[in-house]
Enzyme design. Sequence first.
Site, short mmCIF file in Angstrom:
data_model
loop_
_atom_site.label_atom_id
_atom_site.label_comp_id
_atom_site.label_asym_id
_atom_site.label_seq_id
_atom_site.Cartn_x
_atom_site.Cartn_y
_atom_site.Cartn_z
CB SER A 85 -0.89 0.02 1.24
OG SER A 85 -1.57 1.26 1.34
CE1 TYR A 134 -4.04 -2.01 4.91
CE2 TYR A 134 -3.47 0.28 4.47
CZ TYR A 134 -3.82 -0.98 4.01
OH TYR A 134 -3.95 -1.21 2.66
P1 NAP Z 1 -11.61 -5.77 0.11
O1 NAP Z 1 -12.48 -5.23 -0.98
O2 NAP Z 1 -11.98 -5.48 1.53
O3 NAP Z 1 -11.50 -7.35 -0.10
C1 NAP Z 1 -10.70 -8.06 0.80
C2 NAP Z 1 -10.60 -9.51 0.41
O4 NAP Z 1 -9.69 -10.13 1.33
C3 NAP Z 1 -11.91 -10.26 0.52
O5 NAP Z 1 -11.96 -11.25 -0.49
C4 NAP Z 1 -11.80 -10.91 1.90
O6 NAP Z 1 -12.52 -12.14 2.03
C5 NAP Z 1 -10.33 -11.21 1.97
N1 NAP Z 1 -9.84 -11.35 3.33
C6 NAP Z 1 -9.88 -10.46 4.34
N2 NAP Z 1 -9.34 -10.99 5.45
C7 NAP Z 1 -8.97 -12.25 5.13
C8 NAP Z 1 -8.38 -13.31 5.84
N3 NAP Z 1 -8.07 -13.21 7.12
N4 NAP Z 1 -8.13 -14.47 5.18
C9 NAP Z 1 -8.47 -14.61 3.87
N5 NAP Z 1 -9.03 -13.63 3.14
C10 NAP Z 1 -9.29 -12.48 3.78
O7 NAP Z 1 -10.11 -5.29 -0.04
P2 NAP Z 1 -9.29 -4.63 -1.27
O8 NAP Z 1 -9.48 -3.17 -1.19
O9 NAP Z 1 -9.54 -5.34 -2.52
O10 NAP Z 1 -7.81 -4.89 -0.75
C11 NAP Z 1 -6.98 -5.93 -1.25
C12 NAP Z 1 -5.56 -5.63 -0.84
O11 NAP Z 1 -5.18 -4.36 -1.38
C13 NAP Z 1 -5.35 -5.53 0.68
O12 NAP Z 1 -4.11 -6.11 1.03
C14 NAP Z 1 -5.30 -4.04 0.91
O13 NAP Z 1 -4.56 -3.70 2.06
C15 NAP Z 1 -4.64 -3.56 -0.35
N6 NAP Z 1 -4.87 -2.14 -0.64
C16 NAP Z 1 -6.12 -1.69 -0.90
C17 NAP Z 1 -6.31 -0.33 -1.16
C18 NAP Z 1 -7.67 0.25 -1.47
O14 NAP Z 1 -7.80 1.49 -1.48
N7 NAP Z 1 -8.69 -0.57 -1.71
C19 NAP Z 1 -5.22 0.53 -1.14
C20 NAP Z 1 -3.95 0.03 -0.86
C21 NAP Z 1 -3.80 -1.32 -0.63
P3 NAP Z 1 -14.10 -12.15 2.40
O15 NAP Z 1 -14.78 -11.49 1.21
O16 NAP Z 1 -14.45 -13.57 2.53
O17 NAP Z 1 -14.24 -11.35 3.64
#
Ligand code: NAP
Length: 246
Positions: free
Chosen positions: A143, A157
């Site tokens: 991130s 985080y």
């Molecule tokens: P999201 O929409 O909240 O989706 C998260 C996914 O991770 C879901 O499929 C969830 O499963 C799964 N998950 C959460 N906890 C878990 C666990 N303990 N074991 C297995 N699976 C788990 O998140 P996202 O925004 O796509 O983020 C994905 C990655 O990108 C993360 O590492 C996040 O930190 C990073 N990121 C995101 C952003 C942003 O702005 N969105 C920015 C920087 C970095 P369930 O659906 O079953 O709950």
Amino acid sequence: MTKVMLITGAGRGIGAATAKHAAQAGYAVAINYRSDKASAEGVVSDIEASGGRAIAIQADVADEADIVAMFETVDREFGRLDVLVNNAGIVDQISRVDEMSFERVDRMMRINVTGPFICAREAIKRMSTRHGGQGGAIVNVGSAASHLGGASEYVDYAASKGAIDTMTEGLAKEVAGEGIRVNGVRPGVIRTTIHASGGNPDKPDVAGSVIPMGRIGEPEEIANGVLWLAEAGFTTGALIDIDGGV
Ligand code: NAP
């Protein structure tokens, strides 16, 4: 031989977009999720409808036994592993550090740091030439918070993602001679459900104004970076910022 990609947290958001992109690129995809089975199965259905191959695997990346069982399922169903994408991650409610509980910080580190380490361990055991494997790639989803710090929002985080940056650089060197490349993407604010889960559902709407490019990113824009790194034969230890110029 069809290449196999395992993506943690691929039922929604960046992981789901990466899974669909990978399937279009010809990968068979293992879609991990923790609790939202319907969303993960929806991604599988979308991929199958486009002629691709995918399976959904339930596993909590904060649980070692779940991780080991997930990799064993990949062994059984696909018989090989070429790419691990360490994507699953969480944020928590907006908080100062002097208000954080031990349990909160511990959970953050277990899911965002320990989980990716143990997933990498299992992937290396299968891909490293040192263990009789054919080589492969690991792509870590970090991130922009790792270098911004997350002050008054979620320093825990941001620090967990700092650990992912360091893991990417160190592990890349550790396994470079064993046929495995390790790289990372560092997304800025991306339009997914993670912001609502952190009690900040309006973040995508307000963040655009402070991003140099004037907008937030889309999950597919991160998926493009992940897929490029999965295939980038002479790139290892790299961190690609995909954040609109932050
Ligand atoms: P999201 O929409 O909240 O989706 C998260 C996914 O991770 C879901 O499929 C969830 O499963 C799964 N998950 C959460 N906890 C878990 C666990 N303990 N074991 C297995 N699976 C788990 O998140 P996202 O925004 O796509 O983020 C994905 C990655 O990108 C993360 O590492 C996040 O930190 C990073 N990121 C995101 C952003 C942003 O702005 N969105 C920015 C920087 C970095 P369930 O659906 O079953 O709950």
